[in-house]
Design an enzyme around this catalytic site. Structure first.
Site, PDB file in Angstrom:
ATOM      1  N   SER A   1      20.006  -4.925 -26.717  1.00  0.00           N
ATOM      2  CA  SER A   1      19.996  -4.916 -25.253  1.00  0.00           C
ATOM      3  C   SER A   1      18.787  -4.087 -24.829  1.00  0.00           C
ATOM      4  O   SER A   1      18.259  -3.312 -25.651  1.00  0.00           O
ATOM      5  CB  SER A   1      21.282  -4.240 -24.748  1.00  0.00           C
ATOM      6  OG  SER A   1      21.162  -3.868 -23.389  1.00  0.00           O
TER       7      SER A   1
ATOM      8  N   TYR B   1      28.099   1.932 -25.099  1.00  0.00           N
ATOM      9  CA  TYR B   1      27.258   0.729 -25.247  1.00  0.00           C
ATOM     10  C   TYR B   1      25.832   1.132 -25.614  1.00  0.00           C
ATOM     11  O   TYR B   1      25.235   0.595 -26.551  1.00  0.00           O
ATOM     12  CB  TYR B   1      27.285  -0.052 -23.927  1.00  0.00           C
ATOM     13  CG  TYR B   1      26.610  -1.410 -23.963  1.00  0.00           C
ATOM     14  CD1 TYR B   1      27.252  -2.521 -24.516  1.00  0.00           C
ATOM     15  CD2 TYR B   1      25.342  -1.603 -23.408  1.00  0.00           C
ATOM     16  CE1 TYR B   1      26.643  -3.774 -24.527  1.00  0.00           C
ATOM     17  CE2 TYR B   1      24.733  -2.850 -23.418  1.00  0.00           C
ATOM     18  CZ  TYR B   1      25.389  -3.928 -23.975  1.00  0.00           C
ATOM     19  OH  TYR B   1      24.782  -5.173 -23.983  1.00  0.00           O
TER      20      TYR B   1
HETATM   21  P1  NAD Z   1      29.585 -13.128 -23.628  1.00  0.00           P
HETATM   22  O1  NAD Z   1      30.701 -12.452 -22.947  1.00  0.00           O
HETATM   23  O2  NAD Z   1      29.357 -14.571 -23.402  1.00  0.00           O
HETATM   24  O3  NAD Z   1      29.667 -12.892 -25.203  1.00  0.00           O
HETATM   25  C1  NAD Z   1      30.260 -11.783 -25.793  1.00  0.00           C
HETATM   26  C2  NAD Z   1      30.738 -12.237 -27.144  1.00  0.00           C
HETATM   27  O4  NAD Z   1      31.282 -11.126 -27.855  1.00  0.00           O
HETATM   28  C3  NAD Z   1      31.828 -13.295 -27.037  1.00  0.00           C
HETATM   29  O5  NAD Z   1      31.440 -14.397 -27.804  1.00  0.00           O
HETATM   30  C4  NAD Z   1      33.057 -12.634 -27.638  1.00  0.00           C
HETATM   31  O6  NAD Z   1      33.794 -13.528 -28.431  1.00  0.00           O
HETATM   32  C5  NAD Z   1      32.448 -11.542 -28.498  1.00  0.00           C
HETATM   33  N1  NAD Z   1      33.380 -10.402 -28.602  1.00  0.00           N
HETATM   34  C6  NAD Z   1      33.811  -9.598 -27.608  1.00  0.00           C
HETATM   35  N2  NAD Z   1      34.700  -8.697 -28.091  1.00  0.00           N
HETATM   36  C7  NAD Z   1      34.810  -8.954 -29.426  1.00  0.00           C
HETATM   37  C8  NAD Z   1      35.572  -8.393 -30.467  1.00  0.00           C
HETATM   38  N3  NAD Z   1      36.445  -7.389 -30.261  1.00  0.00           N
HETATM   39  N4  NAD Z   1      35.428  -8.906 -31.715  1.00  0.00           N
HETATM   40  C9  NAD Z   1      34.569  -9.914 -31.964  1.00  0.00           C
HETATM   41  N5  NAD Z   1      33.833 -10.516 -30.998  1.00  0.00           N
HETATM   42  C10 NAD Z   1      33.950 -10.029 -29.752  1.00  0.00           C
HETATM   43  O7  NAD Z   1      28.284 -12.312 -23.216  1.00  0.00           O
HETATM   44  P2  NAD Z   1      26.777 -12.394 -23.718  1.00  0.00           P
HETATM   45  O8  NAD Z   1      25.979 -11.912 -22.581  1.00  0.00           O
HETATM   46  O9  NAD Z   1      26.461 -13.707 -24.311  1.00  0.00           O
HETATM   47  O10 NAD Z   1      26.748 -11.260 -24.839  1.00  0.00           O
HETATM   48  C11 NAD Z   1      26.278 -11.527 -26.158  1.00  0.00           C
HETATM   49  C12 NAD Z   1      25.537 -10.295 -26.665  1.00  0.00           C
HETATM   50  O11 NAD Z   1      24.387 -10.084 -25.860  1.00  0.00           O
HETATM   51  C13 NAD Z   1      26.344  -8.994 -26.627  1.00  0.00           C
HETATM   52  O12 NAD Z   1      26.115  -8.256 -27.811  1.00  0.00           O
HETATM   53  C14 NAD Z   1      25.752  -8.251 -25.445  1.00  0.00           C
HETATM   54  O13 NAD Z   1      25.869  -6.851 -25.577  1.00  0.00           O
HETATM   55  C15 NAD Z   1      24.314  -8.725 -25.506  1.00  0.00           C
HETATM   56  N6  NAD Z   1      23.592  -8.579 -24.241  1.00  0.00           N
HETATM   57  C16 NAD Z   1      23.927  -9.305 -23.139  1.00  0.00           C
HETATM   58  C17 NAD Z   1      23.211  -9.116 -21.955  1.00  0.00           C
HETATM   59  C18 NAD Z   1      23.524  -9.882 -20.695  1.00  0.00           C
HETATM   60  O14 NAD Z   1      22.973  -9.507 -19.631  1.00  0.00           O
HETATM   61  N7  NAD Z   1      24.328 -10.908 -20.721  1.00  0.00           N
HETATM   62  C19 NAD Z   1      22.169  -8.201 -21.920  1.00  0.00           C
HETATM   63  C20 NAD Z   1      21.859  -7.469 -23.058  1.00  0.00           C
HETATM   64  C21 NAD Z   1      22.572  -7.664 -24.215  1.00  0.00           C
END
Ligand code: NAD
Length: 273
Positions: free
Chosen positions: A151, A164
């Site tokens: 992130s 986080y």
């Molecule tokens: P999302 O909610 O679509 O995906 C989150 C994923 O994490 C889901 O597929 C879920 O199944 C999995 N997850 C959650 N809790 C879990 C657990 N206890 N065990 C196993 N899996 C678990 O959101 P996203 O934005 O696609 O997030 C994906 C990654 O990207 C994450 O690591 C997040 O920190 C990172 N990220 C997202 C953003 C954003 O703005 N969307 C920004 C920076 C980083």
């Protein structure tokens, strides 16, 4: 999309495991891999239908999909899912640690269980999955790729996100240690650090980011999950073979704004999560 992916030097099909690929960035990564001819192991936590939909999209592209439930709050046991997926796919050449979770509570008010849960999912889980995947890659002797979705909070803090930020910064450091340790096996390890991306995590499932103005972000909008997936897909190509231990920021310029944004803020609302 459709980026060519690394050719297996022994001619077998490539296999990638993408944790958290039932939605958002992980789903986009799974589809990007599939469109490059890669079989994909998909994991979900709660959304079995989402995982089934990802699998359907992957199979429609003519490659294999294998699906497992993964709860990274249940460690170390749960990491065995990487072994199961590797077995079903016939091996593992690429691991993407994408599963993640977060908080919106100030550190002084945070209970220890919440802190531990975020560290478990975002850092311990990535460590254990990487360890399992690396063992398969080393045994197969064909190199490999580990790509960690961190992130912008790998690099900069945010109010309300202590565990986080600690987990993502830790994952960035783990990326660099693994890059050093696994280089002799021709396994590269990199991180991809997204800014605000339109996904369920930011309450923007199925939202077109081009319709969401963000005046404080230099490119003026959130990112699309496909724009993160494209960088992940590149890191899995032969063209990225000499890249290891790096963090690729995909944030529309957000991280560049620190000092300038500070000067523009006229109230103290930023102090609250
Ligand atoms: P999302 O909610 O679509 O995906 C989150 C994923 O994490 C889901 O597929 C879920 O199944 C999995 N997850 C959650 N809790 C879990 C657990 N206890 N065990 C196993 N899996 C678990 O959101 P996203 O934005 O696609 O997030 C994906 C990654 O990207 C994450 O690591 C997040 O920190 C990172 N990220 C997202 C953003 C954003 O703005 N969307 C920004 C920076 C980083």
């Amino acid at each position: 999309m459709g980026t060519p992916l690394p050719e297996d030097r022994r001619g077998a099909p490539l296999r990638a495991v993408v944790t958290g690929s039932d939605s958002g960035i992980g789903k986009a990564v799974a589809v990007a891999f599939a469109s490059g001819g890669v079989d994909v192991g998909i994991t979900f936590h709660e959304d079995a239908d989402g995982a089934a939909h990802t699998a359907e999209q992957v199979r429609d592209l003519g490659v294999k999909a294998a699906v497992r439930r993964l709860d990274l709050g249940d460690l170390p046991t749960a990491a065995a899912v990487v072994d199961e997926l590797a077995e079903e796919l016939g091996g593992i050449d690429v691991l993407v640690n994408c599963a993640g979770t977060g908080t919106a509570t100030k550190a002084v008010d945070m209970d220890f269980d919440t802190w531990r849960h975020v560290l478990s999912v975002d850092l311990d889980g990535a460590f254990l999955c990487s360890q399992r995947a690396a063992k398969h890659m080393i045994a197969a002797g064909k190199g490999g790729r580990i790509i960690n979705i961190t992130s912008v909070h790998e690099h900069a803090p945010r109010v309300g996100a202590a565990p986080y930020c600690a987990a993502k910064a830790g994952l960035g450091a783990l990326t660099k240690v693994l890059a050093l340790e696994l280089a002799e096996h021709d396994i590269t390890v990199n991180s991809v650090a997204p800014g605000e991306i339109s996904t369920p995590m930011t309450g923007q499932e199925d939202v077109d980011p081009r319709t969401q103005p963000r005046p404080g972000v230099p490119l003026g909008r959130p990112g699309h999950a496909k724009e993160v997936a494209a960088v992940v897909a590149f890191l899995a190509t032969p063209s990225a073979g000499y890249v290891t231990g790096a963090s690729f920021v995909v944030d529309g310029g957000m991280l560049l704004m620190g000092p300038q944004a500070s000067g523009m803020l006229t109230d103290s609302n930023w102090r609250e999560p």
